[in-house]
Design a protein around this motif. Structure first.
Motif, PDB file in Angstrom:
ATOM      1  N   UNK A  40     103.138 -50.243  20.141  1.00 32.41           N
ATOM      2  CA  UNK A  40     103.673 -51.444  19.484  1.00 32.41           C
ATOM      3  C   UNK A  40     102.903 -51.741  18.193  1.00 32.41           C
ATOM      4  N   UNK A  41     101.578 -51.623  18.241  1.00 37.14           N
ATOM      5  CA  UNK A  41     100.748 -51.830  17.050  1.00 37.14           C
ATOM      6  C   UNK A  41     101.094 -50.810  15.961  1.00 37.14           C
ATOM      7  N   UNK A  42     101.235 -49.533  16.373  1.00 36.26           N
ATOM      8  CA  UNK A  42     101.541 -48.475  15.409  1.00 36.26           C
ATOM      9  C   UNK A  42     102.895 -48.719  14.751  1.00 36.26           C
ATOM     10  N   UNK A  43     103.895 -49.100  15.548  1.00 40.28           N
ATOM     11  CA  UNK A  43     105.231 -49.346  15.008  1.00 40.28           C
ATOM     12  C   UNK A  43     105.221 -50.542  14.063  1.00 40.28           C
ATOM     13  N   UNK A  44     104.507 -51.596  14.436  1.00 41.40           N
ATOM     14  CA  UNK A  44     104.457 -52.790  13.578  1.00 41.40           C
ATOM     15  C   UNK A  44     103.714 -52.523  12.275  1.00 41.40           C
ATOM     16  N   UNK A  45     102.823 -51.523  12.295  1.00 40.40           N
ATOM     17  CA  UNK A  45     102.095 -51.137  11.083  1.00 40.40           C
ATOM     18  C   UNK A  45     102.857 -50.127  10.232  1.00 40.40           C
ATOM     19  N   UNK A  46     104.072 -49.757  10.667  1.00 39.44           N
ATOM     20  CA  UNK A  46     104.867 -48.796   9.916  1.00 39.44           C
ATOM     21  C   UNK A  46     104.498 -47.348  10.190  1.00 39.44           C
ATOM     22  N   UNK A  52     108.547 -46.279  24.223  1.00 37.38           N
ATOM     23  CA  UNK A  52     109.375 -45.845  23.082  1.00 37.38           C
ATOM     24  C   UNK A  52     110.387 -46.929  22.728  1.00 37.38           C
ATOM     25  N   UNK A  53     110.937 -47.589  23.746  1.00 33.65           N
ATOM     26  CA  UNK A  53     111.921 -48.643  23.492  1.00 33.65           C
ATOM     27  C   UNK A  53     111.330 -49.792  22.703  1.00 33.65           C
ATOM     28  N   UNK A  54     110.148 -50.253  23.081  1.00 32.95           N
ATOM     29  CA  UNK A  54     109.500 -51.358  22.365  1.00 32.95           C
ATOM     30  C   UNK A  54     109.163 -50.959  20.932  1.00 32.95           C
ATOM     31  N   UNK A  55     108.631 -49.737  20.763  1.00 32.27           N
ATOM     32  CA  UNK A  55     108.270 -49.267  19.418  1.00 32.27           C
ATOM     33  C   UNK A  55     109.498 -49.179  18.521  1.00 32.27           C
ATOM     34  N   UNK A  59      99.769 -48.296  32.187  1.00 35.16           N
ATOM     35  CA  UNK A  59     100.549 -47.898  31.009  1.00 35.16           C
ATOM     36  C   UNK A  59     100.429 -48.899  29.868  1.00 35.16           C
ATOM     37  N   UNK A  60      99.691 -49.982  30.098  1.00 34.26           N
ATOM     38  CA  UNK A  60      99.525 -50.996  29.049  1.00 34.26           C
ATOM     39  C   UNK A  60      98.900 -50.436  27.775  1.00 34.26           C
ATOM     40  N   UNK A  61      97.888 -49.510  27.865  1.00 35.78           N
ATOM     41  CA  UNK A  61      97.340 -48.967  26.612  1.00 35.78           C
ATOM     42  C   UNK A  61      98.396 -48.283  25.753  1.00 35.78           C
ATOM     43  N   UNK A  62      99.253 -47.461  26.358  1.00 38.80           N
ATOM     44  CA  UNK A  62     100.310 -46.797  25.585  1.00 38.80           C
ATOM     45  C   UNK A  62     101.238 -47.816  24.942  1.00 38.80           C
ATOM     46  N   UNK A  65      93.302 -51.668  20.952  1.00 36.02           N
ATOM     47  CA  UNK A  65      94.448 -50.929  20.417  1.00 36.02           C
ATOM     48  C   UNK A  65      94.485 -50.996  18.900  1.00 36.02           C
ATOM     49  N   UNK A  66      94.151 -52.178  18.350  1.00 37.26           N
ATOM     50  CA  UNK A  66      94.103 -52.322  16.894  1.00 37.26           C
ATOM     51  C   UNK A  66      93.045 -51.401  16.295  1.00 37.26           C
TER      52      UNK A  66
END
Length: 323
Positions: free
Chosen positions: A58-64, A255-258, A50-53, A189-190
């Motif tokens: 996390x990357x997507x959320x940090x990028x807005x 979802x929680x991390x994002x 599940x690490x890829x998800x 992921x980036x």
């Protein structure tokens, strides 16, 4: 646009490869640390697939781009059940022997309902995020306790046999693959997020739909590979356990991390279309896998129906883009 497509494809390929190396390194390191095989299977391998998800969201959320993060998590859950379980059951009916998994199936159903309840106000706040993460850690602790109480469980025996058959690594090799796999996972992921967002913006497609389709399928490839390998070896409980663990991880931790990184507004369509389908599929797996006073089993007909749901849902999403 061409560069974005190349980044998307290369990111997906590198994501799958690096996740596999990360899991191998982590599992071998855990063995040298003296961790019991059942815990390696439930925590290390379960986390690794599940690490890829997690990293992509996390990357997507940090990028807005929180919609991409949410679409990735829920789309992966739908893919895990409808595509992966459906395909696996079609190839070889899945018999559920493990009592640990029988106890986790209703928990997955309750977690799915809890996630839906949180989105009723069309928001996922940081408080919601911490609640999701708190429930995740509580369930992980309970699962570990259950696993240690049932050392002779069918799942434990399958994991022990599976780990015994893996290539031996020295401690130095294990640590190197653990670190290299994690670094490449972040880089992949980036690349994936960059490519997906650029393509979505260029084609006028929402981040949510990209997350539910291309990104979700791509990040679910480790689960597909591990489940197919498990079924080939006759390890049915590992195949189902991969899906249950991954969906718990996606719903709660991903979802929680994002949402902890970037609180998000939730479109009404997520609740009425995507979460609803995820809940129906989860209920179907619960009904098929639990067994009710008999052994749970997912047969070929049920596997075919799950696959039909996946292709119907994906086709519908694509049609909304074309229209």
């Amino acid at each position: 646009m061409l560069l974005a497509v190349v980044a998307l494809i290369a990111g997906l390929a590198l994501l799958v490869w690096s996740a596999d190396r990360f899991v191998d390194g982590a599992a071998a390191t855990a063995r040298y640390a003296g961790m019991p095989p059942l815990l390696i299977g439930m925590i290390i391998v379960g986390f690794g697939t599940s690490a890829p998800e997690m990293v992509v969201s996390a990357m997507a959320a940090s990028d807005g781009n929180p919609a991409l993060a949410l679409g990735n998590a829920y789309g992966s859950n739908i893919t895990n059940i409808a595509l992966i379980l459906g395909l696996v059951a079609l190839l070889s009916p899945i018999a559920v022997h493990s009592q640990v998994l029988r106890k986790e199936l209703p928990i997955l159903m309750l977690v799915t309902l809890f996630a839906g309840w949180q989105m009723f106000d069309h928001q996922l706040s940081r408080m919601d995020a911490w609640c999701l993460l708190g429930v995740f850690f509580a369930i992980m602790a309970w699962s570990v306790w259950q696993g240690m109480r049932n050392p002779q469980d069918a799942l434990a025996a399958e994991i022990d046999e599976d780990l015994a058959g893996q290539p031996k690594m020295t401690l130095k090799q294990a640590i190197i693959w653990l670190v290299v796999g994690l670094v490449l996972l972040i880089i992949a992921s980036r690349m994936l997020v960059y490519g997906a967002v650029f393509i979505a913006q260029g084609l006028g497609v929402s981040d949510l739909v990209i997350g539910l389709t291309v990104v979700a399928i791509g990040t679910s490839l480790p689960e597909l590979a591990s489940s197919l390998i498990a079924i080939k070896k006759g390890e049915h409980d590992i195949a189902l356990g991969n899906i249950i663990g991954s969906n718990l991880f996606n719903t709660l931790a991903v979802v929680g991390i994002a949402a902890a990184i970037e609180p998000m507004a939730v479109d009404a369509v997520v609740l009425t279309r995507d979460w609803t389908l995820m809940a129906v599929l989860t209920a179907a797996v619960f009904a098929m896998g639990y067994g009710y006073k008999k052994q749970g089993r997912i047969n070929r007909v049920e596997g075919g129906l799950l696959l039909a749901v996946f292709f119907g849902y994906t086709g519908y999403l694509v049609s909304t883009v074309i229209a």
